[in-house]
Structures are given as C-alpha cells and as structure tokens.
Design an enzyme around this catalytic site. Structure first.
Site, mmCIF file in Angstrom:
data_model
loop_
_atom_site.group_PDB
_atom_site.id
_atom_site.type_symbol
_atom_site.label_atom_id
_atom_site.label_comp_id
_atom_site.label_asym_id
_atom_site.label_seq_id
_atom_site.Cartn_x
_atom_site.Cartn_y
_atom_site.Cartn_z
ATOM 1 N N ASP A 132 -1.006 -0.175 17.851
ATOM 2 C CA ASP A 132 -0.482 0.778 16.861
ATOM 3 C C ASP A 132 -0.473 2.199 17.445
ATOM 4 O OD1 ASP A 132 0.139 1.408 13.892
ATOM 5 O OD2 ASP A 132 -1.558 2.710 14.342
ATOM 6 N N VAL B 260 3.749 8.415 12.272
ATOM 7 C CA VAL B 260 2.679 8.853 13.184
ATOM 8 C C VAL B 260 1.700 9.729 12.412
ATOM 9 C CG1 VAL B 260 2.111 10.096 15.304
ATOM 10 C CG2 VAL B 260 4.276 8.848 15.148
ATOM 11 N N THR C 198 0.831 -1.208 0.000
ATOM 12 C CA THR C 198 0.000 0.000 0.000
ATOM 13 C C THR C 198 0.866 1.259 0.000
ATOM 14 O OG1 THR C 198 -1.673 -1.215 1.248
ATOM 15 C CG2 THR C 198 -1.867 1.179 1.246
ATOM 16 N N LYS D 264 2.720 4.755 18.363
ATOM 17 C CA LYS D 264 2.780 6.145 17.893
ATOM 18 C C LYS D 264 2.925 7.124 19.055
ATOM 19 C CE LYS D 264 0.188 5.131 13.694
ATOM 20 N NZ LYS D 264 -1.156 4.906 13.150
HETATM 21 P P1 NDP Z 1 1.642 -3.830 2.933
HETATM 22 O O1 NDP Z 1 1.502 -5.185 3.526
HETATM 23 O O2 NDP Z 1 0.595 -3.359 1.994
HETATM 24 O O3 NDP Z 1 3.039 -3.711 2.179
HETATM 25 C C1 NDP Z 1 4.236 -4.277 2.627
HETATM 26 C C2 NDP Z 1 4.959 -4.809 1.413
HETATM 27 O O4 NDP Z 1 6.280 -5.214 1.797
HETATM 28 C C3 NDP Z 1 4.264 -6.032 0.814
HETATM 29 O O5 NDP Z 1 4.253 -5.916 -0.603
HETATM 30 C C4 NDP Z 1 5.168 -7.180 1.265
HETATM 31 O O6 NDP Z 1 5.141 -8.281 0.407
HETATM 32 C C5 NDP Z 1 6.526 -6.511 1.250
HETATM 33 N N1 NDP Z 1 7.496 -7.223 2.062
HETATM 34 C C6 NDP Z 1 7.325 -7.725 3.308
HETATM 35 N N2 NDP Z 1 8.463 -8.326 3.732
HETATM 36 C C7 NDP Z 1 9.370 -8.189 2.721
HETATM 37 C C8 NDP Z 1 10.710 -8.602 2.551
HETATM 38 N N3 NDP Z 1 11.376 -9.265 3.492
HETATM 39 N N4 NDP Z 1 11.340 -8.283 1.393
HETATM 40 C C9 NDP Z 1 10.683 -7.614 0.436
HETATM 41 N N5 NDP Z 1 9.398 -7.195 0.536
HETATM 42 C C10 NDP Z 1 8.747 -7.479 1.671
HETATM 43 O O7 NDP Z 1 1.798 -2.817 4.137
HETATM 44 P P2 NDP Z 1 1.530 -1.256 4.143
HETATM 45 O O8 NDP Z 1 2.055 -0.648 2.908
HETATM 46 O O9 NDP Z 1 0.138 -0.989 4.550
HETATM 47 O O10 NDP Z 1 2.431 -0.828 5.399
HETATM 48 C C11 NDP Z 1 3.829 -0.743 5.317
HETATM 49 C C12 NDP Z 1 4.348 -0.068 6.573
HETATM 50 O O11 NDP Z 1 3.807 1.249 6.648
HETATM 51 C C13 NDP Z 1 3.939 -0.758 7.874
HETATM 52 O O12 NDP Z 1 4.949 -0.571 8.804
HETATM 53 C C14 NDP Z 1 2.695 0.015 8.298
HETATM 54 O O13 NDP Z 1 2.491 -0.038 9.674
HETATM 55 C C15 NDP Z 1 3.075 1.397 7.849
HETATM 56 N N6 NDP Z 1 1.967 2.319 7.616
HETATM 57 C C16 NDP Z 1 0.906 1.924 6.856
HETATM 58 C C17 NDP Z 1 -0.102 2.827 6.573
HETATM 59 C C18 NDP Z 1 -1.288 2.469 5.769
HETATM 60 O O14 NDP Z 1 -2.205 3.297 5.685
HETATM 61 N N7 NDP Z 1 -1.349 1.300 5.170
HETATM 62 C C19 NDP Z 1 -0.050 4.198 7.083
HETATM 63 C C20 NDP Z 1 1.136 4.502 7.876
HETATM 64 C C21 NDP Z 1 2.080 3.584 8.109
HETATM 65 P P3 NDP Z 1 4.047 -9.454 0.644
HETATM 66 O O15 NDP Z 1 2.708 -8.798 0.582
HETATM 67 O O16 NDP Z 1 4.299 -10.414 -0.462
HETATM 68 O O17 NDP Z 1 4.328 -10.023 2.008
HETATM 69 N N1 HSE Z 2 -3.051 0.962 10.596
HETATM 70 C C1 HSE Z 2 -2.676 2.317 10.789
HETATM 71 C C2 HSE Z 2 -3.898 3.132 11.071
HETATM 72 C C3 HSE Z 2 -1.978 2.836 9.576
HETATM 73 O O1 HSE Z 2 -5.009 2.649 10.828
HETATM 74 O O2 HSE Z 2 -3.770 4.247 11.561
HETATM 75 C C4 HSE Z 2 -1.447 4.243 9.757
HETATM 76 O O3 HSE Z 2 -0.370 4.245 10.643
#
Ligand code: NDP
Ligand code: HSE
Length: 405
Positions: free
Chosen positions: A196, A127, A11, A200
C-alpha cells in the site's frame, strides 16, 4: 443541482455520504451549487440505513443518468473499479477516488481519458487518507523542483509500530485492532508487506517527476520482520522504527523505496504516531515542508474524497491540470544508494562483524542482554552491506534495519 453517485458503501463510501449530508451547508456553499447523493452502488442492501433507499446494484443506471455529473469510486481494487471508472469518465462524468491501487496502476491513462472527455479524475484521498498532499503537489508547489519526498504513508502499519513501541503490544492483536477501526485494506497483507505504501509513493513520485513511476519496480519491504527486541535497541539509541516510503531525485533518475527505518529522535517524522501519517517534501526553492494528519479511517478519508467532489463541482466542463505523463520514469536500483544499517549478532559473531565492517562500526548493548549485541555500520552502499552481512550467515539474530539520516 449536481447529482452524485457513490460506488461502494463500505468504510470510505459511507463516510462520503455522511460528510456530504452532515456538512451540507458548507459543502454546497463551497461547491457553488447544491450537491445530492442520488445513487449508492453496492453489492448488498442496507434496509436499516438512512440512505438505504438510494442503494442500487446496477452500475448501468448510474451511467445512463445524465444528471449524475460526479462519481465517487470507493470500492477498491482494479477490476470492476477500473471498468466503472473508465465508463464514467468516457461518459463525461468526473470521478473522485480513494483507490490508490487503481490510481497507481492506471493513473496516466485515466487522467488522459478524463481530459479527452472534459471531466476530471481526482485522487486526493488515495495518499495519506485525510492529509492534503496531492493538491499541494499539483497546485501549491508548482514553482518547485521537488528533490525528495519522505513519508509515513500507511496508517495501519504506523498504528501497529507505535503500539508495539510504546505499549509493547502484540503484533497480531494490534493488526486486528487496526482492522476493526477500518484502517486496514481488505487484504491486510497490502499494508503490512508495504504494498500500500509502495502504491502511494509511486503516485507521489509520479507527481514529483511528471512521469509514470511503476509501483511494480519499487523496492518494497514491509514490517513483518520487525521484532519486539528491535524496539528495545531503538529505545536504547533514542530512535524509533517507522515504515518509510522514500522518493529522491538521483541525478536525473528516481530512487524510490519502501522499508522500515530507524529514525533519530530529532527527525521530523519521529513524532508521527498511531494512525497519523506525514509527508515530508523537499523543494529546491522552498526547502522543507511537511503535511500531517490522519492517514486512514472513515471520515478523514471521506473528507478528502469530498474535497475532490467540491473541486469537480466547481470545474464542471473544465479540466483541472495534472502533470503525470505515461512516459516511464527511470528508476535507480537501490544497490548503489548509501546509508547506515543496524543489525544484531550472537556473541560468537561479534569479532567477525567488527572485521567485516571495519573500525567505523558502533556497538549497541542492551542492559542485561548477554547473548547478542547490536551494531550500526558506517555509511555504505546497499550492495556492500549485503555482501558483508551475508558473510555473517548463521551468526545474526533477527533481520537488519536501515537508518534514515
Ligand atoms: P470497504 O471494503 O469497507 O468498502 C468497499 C465497498 O465496496 C464494500 O461495501 C463492498 O461490498 C463494495 N463493493 C466491492 N465491489 C463492488 C462492486 N463490484 N459493486 C458494488 N460494490 C462493491 O473498503 P474501504 O472503504 O476501506 O476502502 C475503499 C477504497 O478506499 C480502497 O481502495 C481503499 O484502499 C481505499 N482507502 C481506504 C481507507 C480506509 O481508511 N479504509 C483510506 C484511504 C483509502 P462488499 O463488502 O459486499 O464486498
Ligand atoms: N490501509 C490504508 C492505511 C488505508 O492503513 O493507510 C489508507 O490508505
């Protein structure tokens, strides 16, 4: 030209690539140099994606490429993400991250490592999603002694609570919708059980105190015990139910906690609904200020990551100051903190509740509901409340809620 690698094409990671490409002119102008995403590290291939040709599976390629100056860690977790972040920083590559779990667990260590290798570890997106809050605390409010931070810091739970409150939506259905929209953590328990928000507020508390606030020591309660009936009482009282993360200076110690709270209609956080988050900061000179915006989701979060990328591009070879020492901050137990509480009792428990909590107790009745009644206590300590509430064993209905002044 500055080359960038994005770790994790989910994402947020895919959003980072999109923001850099779509806002290319502006991003390059503000960076003072052209930026290019050279590598995208993921476990999967994305053959139909316009940037699919940049996908690699070996982090070693990125590490060995001297052209890569900035790494965006958007994988999540504290396993490989920690390992890759350490390796990148040790190689003098700046890291920008949205991974609050890692920042909360290893922030001071990674900041020190970045400093040692003349690069930066930035975490604006960790955060409040897209809300600028780390930079204001680090750069703008530096003349302030921050006395308190109160935030709605989780988009998923605020989305769930708002939908339950305003639309009477079912908890499981709304959680599923939040997951579909990309708001929730991989394991949504982290959202709904408050972990979570806890990570934060640990990050914000650490920036507030300049010391390390250990998230494992923060009192944390999620939203899973909030019942539809609680929203009926909240409405009757002109209040709302929000998952608040609080950090307060308490005579040299820090009181930090996460819990659902009833808040009044005129509270500044009352109008923060849906995926929006807000952080209310009280400084000793400025007074109150509030930071508001989308707390989760692909592009808002990616925008914050890219703002860090631009900051890193502007500071190649220079360290951006961040005051977060490894020394442990002393936390105050919540037992002695004081507030009012709301609870519900069966009809047969009403008299006992009045006796236990004394004259200051206020009764709240829902029209047409005869088998139970709500009460609001006077201001009392957590310990005193727990003691009296425990004596109502078997006569209470649902859980209890705290009231935020
Ligand atoms: P996702 O699960 O959508 O994306 C993570 C990606 O990283 C996936 O494509 C995953 O692959 C890949 N991945 C995981 N492990 C590995 C590895 N060892 N090597 C290579 N690629 C890897 O998560 P998000 O994008 O939602 O979140 C990412 C981070 O951002 C998290 O820490 C989350 O807490 C944070 N965050 C998310 C927000 C949100 O709104 N979604 C907002 C703010 C922070 P696969 O799917 O194949 O496992
Ligand atoms: N899972 C988190 C939330 C993503 O819902 O706020 C943003 O950090």
């Amino acid at each position: 030209m500055i080359k960038i690698a994005v770790l994790g094409y989910g994402t947020v990671g895919s959003g980072v690539v999109e923001v850099i490409e779509k806002n290319k002119d502006m991003v390059n102008k503000k960076s003072g140099e052209e930026l290019e995403v050279k590598y995208i590290l993921d476990l999967l291939d994305f053959p139909d994606d316009p940037y699919g040709d940049r996908v690699v599976h070996d982090f070693g390629l990125i590490l060995a490429d001297d052209d890569v100056k900035i790494v965006c860690e958007t994988m999540g977790g504290v396993g490989k993400a920690y390992e890759f972040t350490r390796a990148a920083l040790s190689a003098g590559k700046s890291v920008c991250t949205s991974n609050k779990e890692l920042v909360a667990a290893h922030g001071p260590e990674l900041l020190a490592l970045a400093k040692e290798h003349n690069c930066n570890y930035l975490f604006e997106a960790s955060v409040g999603g897209g809300i600028p809050i780390i930079r204001p605390l680090n750069y703008s409010l530096t003349a302030e002694r921050i006395e308190a931070i109160t935030g709605i810091l989780n988009g998923t739970t605020n989305y769930i609570l708002s939908k339950m409150e305003y639309e009477g939506a079912d908890y499981d259905d709304v959680l599923k919708a939040a997951q579909d929209k990309g708001y929730a953590e991989r394991n949504p328990e982290a959202d709904v059980e408050g972990h979570d928000a806890c990570r934060k507020i640990a990050i914000l508390s650490s920036l507030m105190t300049g010391k390390n606030v250990d998230c494992r020591k923060i009192y944390t309660e999620g939203i899973t015990k909030v019942e539809p009936r609680d929203f009926e009482y909240a409405k009757q009282m002109g209040m709302s139910i929000k998952l608040l993360a609080i950090s307060k200076d308490a005579e040299g110690k820090t009181l930090a906690m996460v819990s659902p709270f009833l808040i009044d209609g005129d509270h500044p956080l009352h109008m923060v609904n849906g995926v929006f988050n807000a952080v209310f900061v009280r400084g000793n000179m400025l007074g109150d200020s509030m930071y508001y915006g989308r707390g989760a989701g692909k592009l808002p979060t990616a925008s914050a990551v890219v703002s860090d990328v631009i900051d890193c591009a502007r500071h190649i070879g220079k360290v951006i100051m961040c005051f977060w020492d490894s020394e442990e901050a002393e936390l105050l137990s919540i037992d002695q903190s004081q507030r009012r509480f709301f609870f519900r009792v069966k009809t047969e428990g009403e008299d006992k509740a009045r006796t236990l909590f004394g004259e200051g107790i206020q009764e709240v009745r829902l029209p047409g509901v005869t088998k139970e009644c709500g009460f609001i206590t006077p201001v009392m300590t957590e310990a005193a409340f727990a003691d009296s509430y425990g004596k109502l064993d078997g006569m209470t209905v649902g859980g209890r809620l705290r009231l935020e002044a």
